[in-house]
Scaffold this motif. Sequence first.
Motif, short mmCIF file in Angstrom:
data_model
loop_
_atom_site.label_atom_id
_atom_site.label_comp_id
_atom_site.label_asym_id
_atom_site.label_seq_id
_atom_site.Cartn_x
_atom_site.Cartn_y
_atom_site.Cartn_z
N ARG A 1 0.83 -1.21 0.00
CA ARG A 1 0.00 0.00 0.00
C ARG A 1 0.86 1.26 0.00
O ARG A 1 0.52 2.24 -0.65
CB ARG A 1 -0.92 0.02 1.22
N TYR A 2 1.94 1.23 0.74
CA TYR A 2 2.84 2.38 0.80
C TYR A 2 3.47 2.62 -0.56
O TYR A 2 3.63 3.77 -0.98
CB TYR A 2 3.90 2.13 1.87
N GLY B 1 2.90 6.01 -4.09
CA GLY B 1 3.92 6.78 -4.78
C GLY B 1 5.30 6.72 -4.13
O GLY B 1 6.21 7.42 -4.56
N PHE B 2 5.44 5.90 -3.12
CA PHE B 2 6.72 5.77 -2.43
C PHE B 2 7.32 4.40 -2.71
O PHE B 2 7.70 3.67 -1.79
CB PHE B 2 6.54 5.97 -0.93
N ALA B 3 7.42 4.05 -3.97
CA ALA B 3 7.86 2.72 -4.36
C ALA B 3 9.31 2.45 -3.96
O ALA B 3 9.63 1.34 -3.51
CB ALA B 3 7.69 2.52 -5.86
N ASN B 4 10.18 3.43 -4.11
CA ASN B 4 11.58 3.22 -3.75
C ASN B 4 11.74 3.00 -2.25
O ASN B 4 12.49 2.12 -1.81
CB ASN B 4 12.44 4.40 -4.20
N ASP B 5 11.05 3.80 -1.45
CA ASP B 5 11.11 3.64 0.00
C ASP B 5 10.58 2.27 0.43
O ASP B 5 11.15 1.61 1.29
CB ASP B 5 10.31 4.73 0.70
N ALA B 6 9.48 1.87 -0.18
CA ALA B 6 8.88 0.58 0.16
C ALA B 6 9.79 -0.57 -0.24
O ALA B 6 9.93 -1.55 0.50
CB ALA B 6 7.53 0.44 -0.53
N LEU B 7 10.44 -0.46 -1.40
CA LEU B 7 11.35 -1.51 -1.85
C LEU B 7 12.55 -1.64 -0.92
O LEU B 7 12.96 -2.75 -0.56
CB LEU B 7 11.81 -1.24 -3.28
N VAL B 8 13.09 -0.51 -0.49
CA VAL B 8 14.23 -0.54 0.43
C VAL B 8 13.84 -1.20 1.74
O VAL B 8 14.56 -2.07 2.25
CB VAL B 8 14.78 0.88 0.66
N TYR B 9 12.69 -0.83 2.31
CA TYR B 9 12.29 -1.45 3.57
C TYR B 9 11.96 -2.93 3.38
O TYR B 9 12.25 -3.73 4.26
CB TYR B 9 11.11 -0.73 4.22
#
Length: 148
Positions: free
Chosen positions: A48-49, A53-61
């Motif tokens: 969901r995150y 629109g925060f795909a890079n942040d979500a992928l890193v986490y």
Amino acid sequence: MLKRQVKILLIAMQLLLIGMQFLPVGRAADTAGSDGAKSLSVFSMISRYAGMGFANDALVYLLLSCLLPVLTILLLIFLKTRYNYGTAAGLSAFYMLAAACFFSAAKRKMVDTVMLTGLHYLIILVSILSLALASWGFCLCAPPSDAD
């Protein structure tokens, strides 16, 4: 506590952190307008995150939450005694910071759509305990001093 017991407890904590990724960490309001709430695991919250629109942040986490506990377990098994606890402490601190930052950001960005259940505090607490235990194991393996 013996070094072996500390290692076993650290491995159990890392397995617990991996298992917590599948527990419901939040509830999403139903889009149909009813009062029902859908439970969200950490993975579905990451999805969901990323959708916001925060795909890079979500992928890193996502990568950090999956790989850091596994890497910590492997390094605890394969490195020598003093190095394994030092790397476990560093990786636990990194995991703790990543989890705290992700859940804080998710709580602020998804304030209207997702309500956290409080399990994220338990995830952060377990990683803090893992950090403390790895630091204790590092101190147990201290090399003998010249005075001894």
